[in-house]
Design an enzyme around this catalytic site. Structure first.
Site, short mmCIF file in Angstrom:
data_model
loop_
_atom_site.label_atom_id
_atom_site.label_comp_id
_atom_site.label_asym_id
_atom_site.label_seq_id
_atom_site.Cartn_x
_atom_site.Cartn_y
_atom_site.Cartn_z
N SER A 223 0.83 -1.19 0.00
CA SER A 223 0.00 0.00 0.00
C SER A 223 0.87 1.25 0.00
CB SER A 223 -0.96 -0.05 1.19
OG SER A 223 -1.96 0.93 1.06
N ASP B 49 -8.92 -4.52 -5.80
CA ASP B 49 -8.42 -3.75 -4.66
C ASP B 49 -9.20 -2.45 -4.51
OD1 ASP B 49 -6.84 -2.16 -2.86
OD2 ASP B 49 -5.12 -3.44 -3.32
N HIS C 217 -7.54 -5.89 -0.47
CA HIS C 217 -6.41 -4.97 -0.52
C HIS C 217 -5.11 -5.77 -0.45
CE1 HIS C 217 -4.29 -1.26 -0.27
NE2 HIS C 217 -3.97 -1.37 1.00
#
Length: 516
Positions: free
Chosen positions: A229, A455, A485
């Site tokens: 991320s 995602d 995610h």
């Protein structure tokens, strides 16, 4: 992992934005080699329980081979422009390689995202997922500057945060808008009052230079790195500043480095709407397990009605708090991060329809870093601090109102919430650095960039944009056709094989590889 901190879209945006061409000149030569801190020796000791600012909890469990997690602190300059000035301490955690010594490659550094997530707390929590990588690497993570034990930013206290996260984050009239702006300004002023010395020095470029110092102190010629991320943005900035120091690196759940804050928030609106659509379709396909609507559209319509009703009349949540529209929205967003959470979302919605908001509030608390004792980690404070230091644009209520139609088109359910969050940096004490990060890294070793088509927080398109921005021959794209995610922690065998093959054996997958 990403951890948005509503109601500020600048915080929700995983694409925190930055900068600094002025620092780019530190690139190929290792950057901090002239700083005597590179010669420091770390004192590794058994890890304590995570601090309140890291989220609390128990000390890390023993490793599968009976070893223990070790923790240390590393000194780094507070201001990298004055590397021999004041210092801060960065908290590190390590699990030493369990394989044969002659097979050890070095340290593999992890950043799990946020920005604002504690790596010291996250790595042992997810350590089992990376155990195969420990055959050849010491697994290492850290609290980035401004996070947890690393000069953690402090803003409001837990009682104030309870009120802050209950407020109406989707104002319907001028009075509600003013209240939101006033509360945001009060929060931001508390950050300046309590952490003003640190706030100018928590940009992603600062953290990238910390990474290079970490590399040297750990004794590695190259930085081997696993970014997730926001950690992909940090890794991209590192690669830009120190391309010749990049070893084997993997970016998973990839931030789009070409977007500004508004574009990032709009992308997340589309991403979370897609995740909601997928949840509703899945629910409708198995009505006995998911009895919250007659068909996918009815599932979404009932959720929309719930949020509208909560705007007028909250329901009991975690006593004495009530489940407001804002808390319910953040709880739903939290559940959409992973398909594993969908059953909890179903249960929480069923309860809320019956007037019980406890489960949705628990999901909301998880999003905001609140533990069962009512204490908050500093993830929200760190998140907004990094994003606002990185992100140059400052948005007014008039800007938001002008953009609302586009956000509502992107997501009828989440559009208003994410659009209004863009005012989070408006009254911030530190100027933002740039519209978006520079991650161009000519001369870097290949970086494996893994995108997940489902995602919600870092939409799939960001992986291709990152691979292209890194440069020809550097960014190697891998696609996972899945939900949630990130891809590696999905357990997909194809993804695991590709990532492990590169990190452990140096085998670079073909660009454009697809796993499903």
């Amino acid at each position: 992992m990403p951890n948005p901190s509503p109601p500020r879209a600048a915080a929700l945006t995983a694409a925190s934005l930055l900068l600094f061409a002025a620092l780019a000149g530190c690139g190929d030569d290792g950057g901090s080699k002239d700083v005597d801190l590179s010669a420091q020796k770390l004192s590794w000791k058994d890890c304590p329980e995570p601090s309140e600012s890291e989220g609390g909890g128990e000390a890390p469990s023993p490793l599968p081979d009976g070893g223990t997690w070790k923790c240390a602190t590393m000194k780094a300059p507070l201001d990298w422009d004055e590397p021999r000035g004041d210092t801060i301490e960065l908290a590190l955690i390590r699990a030493q390689a369990g394989g044969a010594k002659d097979e050890r490659i070095g340290s593999l550094l992890f950043n799990f995202g946020g920005p604002g997530g504690s790596g010291v707390a996250a790595l042992p929590a997810f350590g089992q997922d990376y155990e195969q990588l420990r055959t050849r690497y010491d697994l290492v993570s850290f609290d980035p500057r401004g996070v947890g034990r690393s000069a953690g930013v402090t803003c409001e206290d837990s009682e104030q945060l309870d009120e802050y996260f209950q407020q109406d984050a989707t104002p319907d009239d001028d009075a509600e808008q003013r209240t939101l702006l006033d509360n945001t300004k009060e929060f931001n002023e508390a950050c300046e009052e309590n952490s003003g010395k640190v706030l100018p020095h928590v940009r992603t470029t600062d953290a990238a230079r910390d990474l290079d110092l970490m590399r040297q102190v750990l004794g590695d010629d190259k930085l081997h790195y696993f970014g997730i991320s926001y950690g992909t943005e940090l890794g991209g900035v590192y690669a830009h500043l120190f391309p010749k120091k990049v070893g084997r690196a993997v970016f998973d759940a990839v931030v789009d480095p070409t977007q500004n804050a508004e574009q990032g928030s709009l992308g997340q609106a589309r991403g979370f709407q897609l995740a909601l659509d997928n949840f509703a379709e899945d629910c409708a396909s198995k009505p006995e397990e998911c009895p919250i609507g007659d068909g996918a559209q009815d599932v979404k319509d009932r959720i929309a009605k719930l949020l509208k009703d909560l705007d007028r009349r909250p329901i009991p949540g975690d006593f004495p708090r009530q489940l407001t529209q804002t808390a319910a929205t953040s709880g739903i967003l939290q559940a959409l991060y992973s398909q594993d959470f969908w059953e909890f979302l179903t249960e929480g919605l069923q309860q809320a329809y019956d007037g019980d908001g406890r489960n949705l509030m628990l999901l909301s608390d998880s999003m905001n870093g609140r533990n069962q004792d009512g204490e908050y980690s500093n993830i929200s404070a760190a998140n907004i601090s990094v994003n606002c230091a990185d992100d140059k644009p400052r948005y007014t209520s008039a800007d938001v109102r002008a953009k609302l139609p586009a956000f509502r088109e992107a997501s009828p359910l989440f559009g208003d919430y994410l659009a209004w969050g863009m005012v989070g940096c408006t009254d911030w004490a530190v100027a933002g650095a740039a519209d978006h990060p520079d991650v161009s890294a000519p001369g870097s070793a290949p970086i494996l960039v893994v995108g997940n088509t489902g995602d919600p927080a870092t939409p799939y398109e960001g992986a291709r944009k990152m691979a292209q921005a890194l440069g020809r021959g550097v960014g190697v794209e891998l696609t996972y056709k899945g939900q949630g995610h990130g891809a590696y922690d999905s357990g997909n065998k194809c993804v695991r094989a590709a990532v492990n093959g590169y990190l452990l054996n140096g085998k670079v997958p073909s660009n454009g590889t697809v796993c499903s």
